[in-house]
Enzyme design. Sequence first.
Site, PDB file in Angstrom:
ATOM      1  N   ILE A 138      15.532 -10.815  -5.082  1.00 27.93           N
ATOM      2  CA  ILE A 138      14.353 -10.904  -5.952  1.00 27.93           C
ATOM      3  C   ILE A 138      14.782 -10.922  -7.411  1.00 27.93           C
ATOM      4  CG2 ILE A 138      12.266  -9.703  -6.702  1.00 27.93           C
ATOM      5  CD1 ILE A 138      12.062  -8.608  -3.804  1.00 27.93           C
ATOM      6  N   VAL A 216       7.024  -4.281  -6.848  1.00 29.97           N
ATOM      7  CA  VAL A 216       6.891  -5.290  -5.797  1.00 29.97           C
ATOM      8  C   VAL A 216       7.846  -4.963  -4.651  1.00 29.97           C
ATOM      9  CG1 VAL A 216       6.063  -7.174  -7.267  1.00 29.97           C
ATOM     10  CG2 VAL A 216       8.543  -6.785  -7.026  1.00 29.97           C
ATOM     11  N   ARG A 218       8.522  -1.201  -2.575  1.00 33.27           N
ATOM     12  CA  ARG A 218       7.939  -0.327  -1.567  1.00 33.27           C
ATOM     13  C   ARG A 218       7.163   0.782  -2.267  1.00 33.27           C
ATOM     14  NH1 ARG A 218       8.796  -3.988   1.051  1.00 33.27           N
ATOM     15  NH2 ARG A 218      10.033  -4.240   2.952  1.00 33.27           N
ATOM     16  N   ASP A 242       1.950  -4.043  -6.352  1.00 35.30           N
ATOM     17  CA  ASP A 242       1.621  -4.863  -5.184  1.00 35.30           C
ATOM     18  C   ASP A 242       1.826  -4.066  -3.905  1.00 35.30           C
ATOM     19  OD1 ASP A 242       0.876  -7.457  -3.989  1.00 35.30           O
ATOM     20  OD2 ASP A 242       2.909  -7.415  -3.171  1.00 35.30           O
ATOM     21  N   GLU A 247      -0.773   2.441   2.152  1.00 34.14           N
ATOM     22  CA  GLU A 247      -1.401   1.131   2.016  1.00 34.14           C
ATOM     23  C   GLU A 247      -2.494   0.982   3.066  1.00 34.14           C
ATOM     24  OE1 GLU A 247       1.371  -2.090   2.145  1.00 34.14           O
ATOM     25  OE2 GLU A 247       2.230  -1.592   0.189  1.00 34.14           O
ATOM     26  N   HIS A 266      -0.598  -6.224  -1.541  1.00 28.57           N
ATOM     27  CA  HIS A 266       0.670  -6.550  -0.877  1.00 28.57           C
ATOM     28  C   HIS A 266       0.729  -8.047  -0.545  1.00 28.57           C
ATOM     29  CE1 HIS A 266       4.079  -4.519   1.591  1.00 28.57           C
ATOM     30  NE2 HIS A 266       4.464  -5.708   1.162  1.00 28.57           N
ATOM     31  N   ALA A 268       2.534 -10.291  -2.707  1.00 22.37           N
ATOM     32  CA  ALA A 268       3.625 -10.975  -3.406  1.00 22.37           C
ATOM     33  C   ALA A 268       4.278 -12.000  -2.489  1.00 22.37           C
ATOM     34  CB  ALA A 268       4.652  -9.968  -3.903  1.00 22.37           C
ATOM     35  N   ASN A 269       4.369 -11.626  -1.228  1.00 23.49           N
ATOM     36  CA  ASN A 269       4.807 -12.576  -0.216  1.00 23.49           C
ATOM     37  C   ASN A 269       3.686 -12.648   0.821  1.00 23.49           C
ATOM     38  OD1 ASN A 269       6.558 -14.343   1.198  1.00 23.49           O
ATOM     39  ND2 ASN A 269       7.027 -12.665   2.588  1.00 23.49           N
TER      40      ASN A 269
END
Length: 305
Positions: A138, A216, A218, A242, A247, A266, A268-269
């Site tokens: 990343i 971005v 955990r 994100d 969560e 969540h 980002a991907n």
Amino acid sequence: MTAPIPVALLPHSDPHLAEAIASAGGTLADLAEARALVWIGNVDGFPDPLPDTIEWVQLRLAGIESFLRAGLLDDRRIWTNASGFYAENVAEHALALLLAGLRQINVAVLRHWDEKAIDPAVRSLHGSTVGIIGAGGIARSLIPRLNACGAQVIAVNRSGRPVEGASTTLPASRIDEVWGLVDHVVLAAPATDETRHLINARTLAALPRHAWLINVARGPLVDEVALRDALVAGEIAGAALDVTDPEPPDANDPLWDLPNVIITPHVANPSAGLTRTMAPWLAENLRRFTAGGDMLAVVRPGADY
């Protein structure tokens, strides 16, 4: 002519991955007849024990902590995760979150034409220093994007080995030096015992008051109680998350109500495009497996992430 490699694609089929397997000279097979397993599910339901004939397992995510905790990885076969597969997606999202916060786009959405409140809070990414904690795939995708915006980067990785494009690379053992050197922080590190609550009351207090924190990686990397307190007290300018812990956040979580917080679910991907993005990487790994070459994103048994 080499026979096609039989690959099991479980726990369900996927057209993008099925096409990738075929394009790389593989053929779909039942688990009992396969030499490789592409597992696109979560840890629940993972076939344990695996047939002895499975020589390679490809997992769909980079974060495979649940598989590690379950003790599923062994040294009898090759295990690969998706580390680096989705780096471009996540880097793009990290940059978007940072720019949205600095340019006060989130506040403008809430307050509309509140120029007196918004104008003084707008900052530029140009000329700033961004610390990236966890300088893997990343980071390597994010650094040129930040450089293009006129920012320099301090990268932190385990070894301290220089990261291309970063003005400085520090080993994790020197991470406490980072907080006073940067304007903003992007978290891209794995979740381990060592990184839990890496961002806490002490580290937040060490950051400049104009800092934005971007996560971005955990959720457990951030002590969210300490983060809330720092945001309310103005110790940092804002946070864009994100990922959270848990969560999703509770509906009554006070972070939802803070104007200097951006929370995205969540994405980002985005899971909707996960297998489409994964497909070319899977094809390349299958080609390497067939040729006996070095695999991408190999995870060693005993690793903590």
